[in-house]
Design a protein around this motif. Sequence first.
Motif, short mmCIF file in Angstrom:
data_model
loop_
_atom_site.label_atom_id
_atom_site.label_comp_id
_atom_site.label_asym_id
_atom_site.label_seq_id
_atom_site.Cartn_x
_atom_site.Cartn_y
_atom_site.Cartn_z
N LEU A 13 2.18 -1.28 -8.20
CA LEU A 13 2.36 0.00 -8.43
C LEU A 13 1.22 1.29 -7.69
CD1 LEU A 13 3.63 1.89 -10.17
CD2 LEU A 13 2.28 2.22 -11.57
N ALA A 14 1.96 2.38 -6.62
CA ALA A 14 1.42 2.84 -5.27
C ALA A 14 1.78 3.65 -6.26
CB ALA A 14 2.18 2.47 -4.45
N GLY A 15 0.47 4.61 -6.55
CA GLY A 15 0.07 6.54 -6.20
C GLY A 15 -0.72 6.60 -5.67
N HIS A 16 0.26 8.30 -5.19
CA HIS A 16 -0.75 9.36 -4.09
C HIS A 16 -1.55 9.64 -5.38
CE1 HIS A 16 2.95 8.38 -1.32
NE2 HIS A 16 2.21 8.87 -0.34
N SER A 17 -2.58 10.42 -4.18
CA SER A 17 -3.76 11.70 -5.31
C SER A 17 -3.91 12.57 -3.79
CB SER A 17 -4.70 10.52 -6.12
OG SER A 17 -5.28 10.14 -4.72
N ILE A 18 -4.80 13.00 -4.85
CA ILE A 18 -5.69 14.23 -3.88
C ILE A 18 -7.18 14.47 -4.44
CG2 ILE A 18 -4.10 16.44 -5.33
CD1 ILE A 18 -4.23 17.75 -2.86
N ASP A 54 -4.28 -0.51 6.10
CA ASP A 54 -2.67 0.31 6.88
C ASP A 54 -2.05 0.93 5.37
OD1 ASP A 54 -3.09 -1.33 9.16
OD2 ASP A 54 -1.98 -2.93 8.42
N VAL A 55 -2.84 1.40 4.80
CA VAL A 55 -2.49 1.70 3.63
C VAL A 55 -2.56 3.05 3.82
CG1 VAL A 55 -2.24 2.93 0.71
CG2 VAL A 55 -2.99 0.44 1.47
N LYS A 56 -3.10 4.03 4.50
CA LYS A 56 -3.53 5.09 5.09
C LYS A 56 -2.21 5.97 5.58
CE LYS A 56 -8.67 6.15 5.07
NZ LYS A 56 -9.43 6.92 6.07
N CYS A 78 -2.76 4.70 -2.92
CA CYS A 78 -3.84 3.08 -4.23
C CYS A 78 -2.07 2.71 -4.19
CB CYS A 78 -4.32 3.73 -5.21
SG CYS A 78 -5.35 4.78 -4.63
N PHE A 79 -2.30 0.97 -4.21
CA PHE A 79 -1.66 -0.25 -4.27
C PHE A 79 -2.92 -0.64 -5.69
CE2 PHE A 79 1.03 0.83 -0.36
CZ PHE A 79 1.97 0.69 -1.00
N ARG A 80 -1.79 -0.37 -6.70
CA ARG A 80 -2.45 -0.76 -8.18
C ARG A 80 -1.54 -2.14 -8.64
NH1 ARG A 80 -2.24 3.94 -10.13
NH2 ARG A 80 0.06 4.31 -9.28
N PRO A 81 -1.91 -3.61 -9.00
CA PRO A 81 -1.56 -4.72 -9.52
C PRO A 81 -0.98 -4.54 -11.01
CG PRO A 81 -3.89 -5.38 -9.05
CD PRO A 81 -3.68 -3.47 -8.53
N VAL A 82 0.22 -4.46 -10.76
CA VAL A 82 0.35 -4.82 -12.53
C VAL A 82 1.80 -5.89 -12.97
CG1 VAL A 82 2.03 -3.87 -13.72
CG2 VAL A 82 1.19 -2.09 -12.03
N SER A 83 1.29 -6.60 -13.70
CA SER A 83 1.78 -7.79 -14.15
C SER A 83 2.76 -7.58 -15.03
CB SER A 83 0.51 -8.53 -15.17
OG SER A 83 0.23 -8.48 -16.01
N SER A 84 3.34 -8.65 -14.56
CA SER A 84 4.97 -8.91 -15.55
C SER A 84 4.63 -7.96 -17.44
CB SER A 84 5.43 -9.68 -15.43
OG SER A 84 4.97 -10.85 -16.14
#
Length: 463
Positions: free
Chosen positions: A270-275, A350-352, A393-399
């Motif tokens: 689950l990716a998310g932008h932030s500032i 590489d996320v940037k 950010c990439f957050r790891p979300v389980s099922s």
Amino acid sequence: MSTVILGGGIIGLSTAYYLAQQKEASTTSQSQSYSLYIVESSPALFESASGYAGGFLALDWFVPAVASLGALSYRLHRELAEKHDGPRRWGYGGSHVYSLSVEDVGVSGPGRKARGEDWLLQGTSRAGLVGTNSEADRNSHVSHSQHADRVNVNADGTPAVFTPQPGGTLETIAGPEECAQVEPRELCEFLLDECKKMGVEVYLSTKATRVLTDDTGAFSGLKLQSTDEDRPAEWDVECKNVVLAAGVWTPRVFKTLFPHSNWQIPVEPLAGHSITVRSPRYNTPFVDPSKRRIGGGDENWLCYSIYCPPGQHWPYAPEAYARLARNGETELWLGGLNHSDLPVPELAVDVKKMIDPECIKDLRKTTVQLAGLAKEGDDLNQDDLETIREALCFRPVSSTGKPLLGQLPEKYLGGVRVGGGGIWVASGHGPWGITLSLGTGLVMSEMLLGKKTSADVGLLRVA
């Protein structure tokens, strides 16, 4: 025999920190020859969620299966801050928490009051029950502090870092005894320094490419390979245990090591932008002398959090944290613009390259609406905010929406036998990776050492 932790984010670091502490305290001859490694595929650490997350901590905002781990982790965060001057070193501070409630007639029907923490009710939080917390019924604002003259406040006593919204009301849902904040990167840097002091070896630009077995066919170690194309190298490391703590990269690491397994680690990104910005209306840390001091100093700094529902100014559910960085430097972090379809890059650095300028532009508009300088009438707020950083950010979300902690059964390893060691996983923390990090680290270290765990994580183990 050694333990290798694959992943140098906050979960891997926390595991190494507590494991090294317990090994350092041991006086057995075995511990003297024990080695602990952190292996990170990127050339730099903290380039995803561990470095750019919001840093919100909660005591009891969790479903029952996670409640024990959450309570343990919250206590460990406070104890660590008290012992090592967390307020000045990584911005630890208790957090007053608001929900922005607005009339949302056009979206949700006549008369419905949309609440900012509604998104938290979808399987990952007990935010709807926070009325039992110490501050929720008081609706106290910053003006109740004896030091209110030190900060800018709105007419209603709410902190001026948040601009009053037309038709909106800030409702208190939790206080600094149940919630807190940290600056994640600075906490990670502290843990990294402590790990190195205790002899933990850190390999950057390195990945595990396959498992090694002994003459009996039992697991005996890993083959490591440099990810730096300019410095190709391969070498073997003997180890008894391997901990997969690579965040969203954990399923990929598992598949690389166990290509014959028919099982997949049930974790999705689950990716998310932030500032992150600075505001002229938040240039001094809030102080609340009525709360217990953290860190043993004269300061008792207080942070502020706000959860917002979708509305006319933004179609998503933004969350904003007026938080501290090193030595009381103030900043405002805003996120909540999430994406479930972005591909996970090969390396965290590489996320940037994947930051979407249009998403940042959208977040900037939301930030100005929430925290810009208000103008009279219906004019848009003035953008007088200074950008500190923009991030993805990439957050790891389980099922299941809950973390996966524990040893993987041999039946999932594609024919690999583990002998006297084990393959372990610590991933799937979703948006709660920072708050659950220290508890996860302690529990994982206890599992690896065969000790009784300090939290009940029975429902988080891989069956």
